[in-house]
Design a protein around this motif. Structure first.
Motif, PDB file in Angstrom:
ATOM      1  N   ARG A 196     -10.905 -11.267  15.389  1.00  0.00           N
ATOM      2  CA  ARG A 196      -9.640 -11.080  14.669  1.00  0.00           C
ATOM      3  C   ARG A 196      -8.558 -12.003  15.231  1.00  0.00           C
ATOM      4  N   LEU A 197      -8.613 -12.261  16.538  1.00  0.00           N
ATOM      5  CA  LEU A 197      -7.641 -13.172  17.143  1.00  0.00           C
ATOM      6  C   LEU A 197      -7.960 -14.626  16.796  1.00  0.00           C
ATOM      7  N   GLN A 198      -9.234 -14.943  16.645  1.00  0.00           N
ATOM      8  CA  GLN A 198      -9.619 -16.276  16.177  1.00  0.00           C
ATOM      9  C   GLN A 198      -9.076 -16.514  14.760  1.00  0.00           C
ATOM     10  N   ALA A 199      -9.140 -15.463  13.931  1.00  0.00           N
ATOM     11  CA  ALA A 199      -8.593 -15.567  12.571  1.00  0.00           C
ATOM     12  C   ALA A 199      -7.080 -15.737  12.614  1.00  0.00           C
ATOM     13  N   ASP A 200      -6.412 -15.033  13.558  1.00  0.00           N
ATOM     14  CA  ASP A 200      -4.967 -15.209  13.717  1.00  0.00           C
ATOM     15  C   ASP A 200      -4.633 -16.651  14.102  1.00  0.00           C
ATOM     16  N   ALA A 201      -5.434 -17.215  14.992  1.00  0.00           N
ATOM     17  CA  ALA A 201      -5.211 -18.594  15.410  1.00  0.00           C
ATOM     18  C   ALA A 201      -5.333 -19.546  14.230  1.00  0.00           C
ATOM     19  N   ALA A 202      -6.343 -19.311  13.374  1.00  0.00           N
ATOM     20  CA  ALA A 202      -6.537 -20.164  12.196  1.00  0.00           C
ATOM     21  C   ALA A 202      -5.344 -20.074  11.260  1.00  0.00           C
ATOM     22  N   LEU A 203      -4.859 -18.857  11.016  1.00  0.00           N
ATOM     23  CA  LEU A 203      -3.710 -18.681  10.113  1.00  0.00           C
ATOM     24  C   LEU A 203      -2.468 -19.372  10.661  1.00  0.00           C
ATOM     25  N   ILE A 204      -2.200 -19.144  11.938  1.00  0.00           N
ATOM     26  CA  ILE A 204      -0.977 -19.682  12.540  1.00  0.00           C
ATOM     27  C   ILE A 204      -0.988 -21.204  12.551  1.00  0.00           C
ATOM     28  N   VAL A 205      -2.108 -21.794  12.974  1.00  0.00           N
ATOM     29  CA  VAL A 205      -2.167 -23.245  13.061  1.00  0.00           C
ATOM     30  C   VAL A 205      -2.108 -23.879  11.673  1.00  0.00           C
ATOM     31  N   THR A 206      -2.757 -23.269  10.700  1.00  0.00           N
ATOM     32  CA  THR A 206      -2.695 -23.803   9.338  1.00  0.00           C
ATOM     33  C   THR A 206      -1.258 -23.796   8.825  1.00  0.00           C
ATOM     34  N   GLU A 207      -0.541 -22.723   9.063  1.00  0.00           N
ATOM     35  CA  GLU A 207       0.838 -22.617   8.587  1.00  0.00           C
ATOM     36  C   GLU A 207       1.745 -23.645   9.259  1.00  0.00           C
ATOM     37  N   VAL A 208       1.694 -23.726  10.593  1.00  0.00           N
ATOM     38  CA  VAL A 208       2.622 -24.645  11.262  1.00  0.00           C
ATOM     39  C   VAL A 208       2.260 -26.104  10.972  1.00  0.00           C
ATOM     40  N   ALA A 209       0.961 -26.390  10.828  1.00  0.00           N
ATOM     41  CA  ALA A 209       0.547 -27.764  10.502  1.00  0.00           C
ATOM     42  C   ALA A 209       1.015 -28.151   9.104  1.00  0.00           C
ATOM     43  N   THR A 210       0.872 -27.222   8.156  1.00  0.00           N
ATOM     44  CA  THR A 210       1.322 -27.488   6.795  1.00  0.00           C
ATOM     45  C   THR A 210       2.823 -27.728   6.755  1.00  0.00           C
ATOM     46  N   ASN A 211       3.567 -26.944   7.512  1.00  0.00           N
ATOM     47  CA  ASN A 211       5.025 -27.120   7.538  1.00  0.00           C
ATOM     48  C   ASN A 211       5.415 -28.467   8.132  1.00  0.00           C
ATOM     49  N   ILE A 212       4.701 -28.899   9.174  1.00  0.00           N
ATOM     50  CA  ILE A 212       4.995 -30.197   9.772  1.00  0.00           C
ATOM     51  C   ILE A 212       4.828 -31.311   8.748  1.00  0.00           C
ATOM     52  N   ILE A 213       3.699 -31.301   8.054  1.00  0.00           N
ATOM     53  CA  ILE A 213       3.422 -32.366   7.079  1.00  0.00           C
ATOM     54  C   ILE A 213       4.417 -32.317   5.931  1.00  0.00           C
ATOM     55  N   LYS A 214       4.718 -31.132   5.440  1.00  0.00           N
ATOM     56  CA  LYS A 214       5.580 -31.001   4.261  1.00  0.00           C
ATOM     57  C   LYS A 214       7.022 -31.392   4.561  1.00  0.00           C
ATOM     58  N   TYR A 215       7.535 -30.958   5.711  1.00  0.00           N
ATOM     59  CA  TYR A 215       8.963 -31.113   5.954  1.00  0.00           C
ATOM     60  C   TYR A 215       9.326 -32.229   6.931  1.00  0.00           C
ATOM     61  N   ALA A 216       8.399 -32.574   7.832  1.00  0.00           N
ATOM     62  CA  ALA A 216       8.712 -33.618   8.816  1.00  0.00           C
ATOM     63  C   ALA A 216       7.890 -34.882   8.606  1.00  0.00           C
ATOM     64  N   GLY A 217       6.761 -34.774   7.900  1.00  0.00           N
ATOM     65  CA  GLY A 217       5.913 -35.928   7.674  1.00  0.00           C
ATOM     66  C   GLY A 217       4.881 -36.147   8.752  1.00  0.00           C
ATOM     67  N   HIS A 218       5.245 -35.897  10.001  1.00  0.00           N
ATOM     68  CA  HIS A 218       4.303 -36.017  11.106  1.00  0.00           C
ATOM     69  C   HIS A 218       4.822 -35.211  12.298  1.00  0.00           C
ATOM     70  N   GLY A 219       3.943 -34.945  13.219  1.00  0.00           N
ATOM     71  CA  GLY A 219       4.295 -34.172  14.403  1.00  0.00           C
ATOM     72  C   GLY A 219       3.059 -33.938  15.238  1.00  0.00           C
TER      73      GLY A 219
END
Length: 330
Positions: free
Chosen positions: A32-55
């Motif tokens: 369940r914590l592995q699934a939490d890690a997947a959700l969190i990283v997907t969200e923050v990575a998507t936000n980086i690409i969408k709003y900052a372009g890179h990070g």
């Protein structure tokens, strides 16, 4: 265990998610914590690409409080978040992301922190793991360390030691770069870890000086935190920059000129107040000596890992090994 993932386009999101799940699994976290890690990283990575372009996303194992967990730190230099309160509320979608929002990320984390300044980027920290032990020490510790661009090994090193009623921190920068610099720092850390906890920082520096004479030498700073006495004892040799910030302002802890293991001069120890809310920051010379907190209002109220990561993002130089260590008193 630490890895840094650079994000420049959408193709990096799936890889970041996979790497996060792999690290969570290697740390022994439950499914369940592995699934939490997947959700969190997907969200923050998507936000980086969408709003900052890179990070970038930093993944590293943590054992704060004796509990194994995965820390996710996402950094960008984008436009920042205009309404941080709304962005952190449940149900707020960033648009084009999972729609989980920062509020949901916080609920899937045992520790969540965020720092954002308009026009100067965003930094998010999420810790995935079981709840920490209730009897953890009265300190929070964070660091960010990277080798010189093109090098696989860093000549910098840092270490901490817990002893009854106190904490020791060492920060080193081996002379030069690469394996020989790393050897000097590694030998110094070994002496530091084996030292009697009752020794003073100045005397420990002298012991290290004698113990690493066969190496090319290093610059070094030692800090001894004693909450019971509300004191911080410090001694340093070389060009490591160290400060203590508290409600009374910021104090620079001065080091003497020289190189440990080579031409160390007389050590001048310093003692200052250490109280709830105090923050200690030490940096090697791979971090610009012009670093300061003026561009980062409110940063000292964040977790030390976030403080170190933001300062490293904004002031580290690729031409040298760069390390920042931060300690905060609870």
């Amino acid at each position: 265990m630490e890895t840094t993932l650079s994000l420049a386009d959408k193709s990096g999101i799936a890889d970041a998610r996979r790497r996060a799940m792999q690290m969570a699994q290697s740390l022994g976290l439950a499914e369940r914590l592995q699934a939490d890690a997947a959700l969190i990283v997907t969200e923050v990575a998507t936000n980086i690409i969408k709003y900052a372009g890179h990070g970038e996303i930093i993944l590293k194992g943590s054992d704060e409080g004796g509990v194994s967990s995965l820390d996710v730190i996402a950094l960008d230099r984008g436009p920042g978040i205009a309404n941080l309160g709304a962005a952190c509320s449940d149900g707020f979608s960033t648009g084009g992301s999972l729609g989980a929002g920062l509020g949901t990320i916080a609920r899937h984390s045992t520790l969540f922190d965020i720092y954002s300044v308009a026009g100067a980027g965003t930094a998010v920290m999420a810790r995935i793991g079981e709840a920490p032990a209730p009897n953890r020490p009265p300190f929070l510790i964070g660091a960010r360390s990277t080798p010189k661009l093109g090098q696989d090994v860093s000549g910098d090193a840092w270490a901490v030691r817990f002893a009854p009623d106190m904490l020791w921190v060492a920060l080193l920068d081996g002379l030069g770069h690469g394996p020989l610099a790393a050897e000097a720092s590694r030998k110094a850390v070994n002496i530091f870890m084996d030292a009697n906890s009752g020794i003073t920082p100045a005397d420990l520096l002298r012991n290290v000086h004698l113990g690493i004479k066969s190496t090319r030498g290093a610059v070094m700073a030692l800090a001894k935190f004693e909450p019971v006495n509300a004191t911080l004892s410090f001694a340093g040799v070389g060009n490591i920059v160290s400060i203590v910030s508290s409600g009374d302002g910021t104090q620079h802890l001065l080091s003497t000129d020289g190189t440990v293991g080579y031409n160390m001069r007389a050590v001048r120890p310093t003692q200052t107040a250490w109280q709830q809310g105090s923050v200690f920051i030490a940096t090697t010379d791979g971090v610009s000596t012009r670093w300061n907190l003026n561009r980062h209002p409110g940063l000292l109220s964040r977790h030390p890992s976030l403080i170190a990561s933001v300062l490293h993002r904004d002031f580290a130089r690729d031409a040298d090994d760069a390390t920042i260590v931060v300690v905060k008193a609870l």
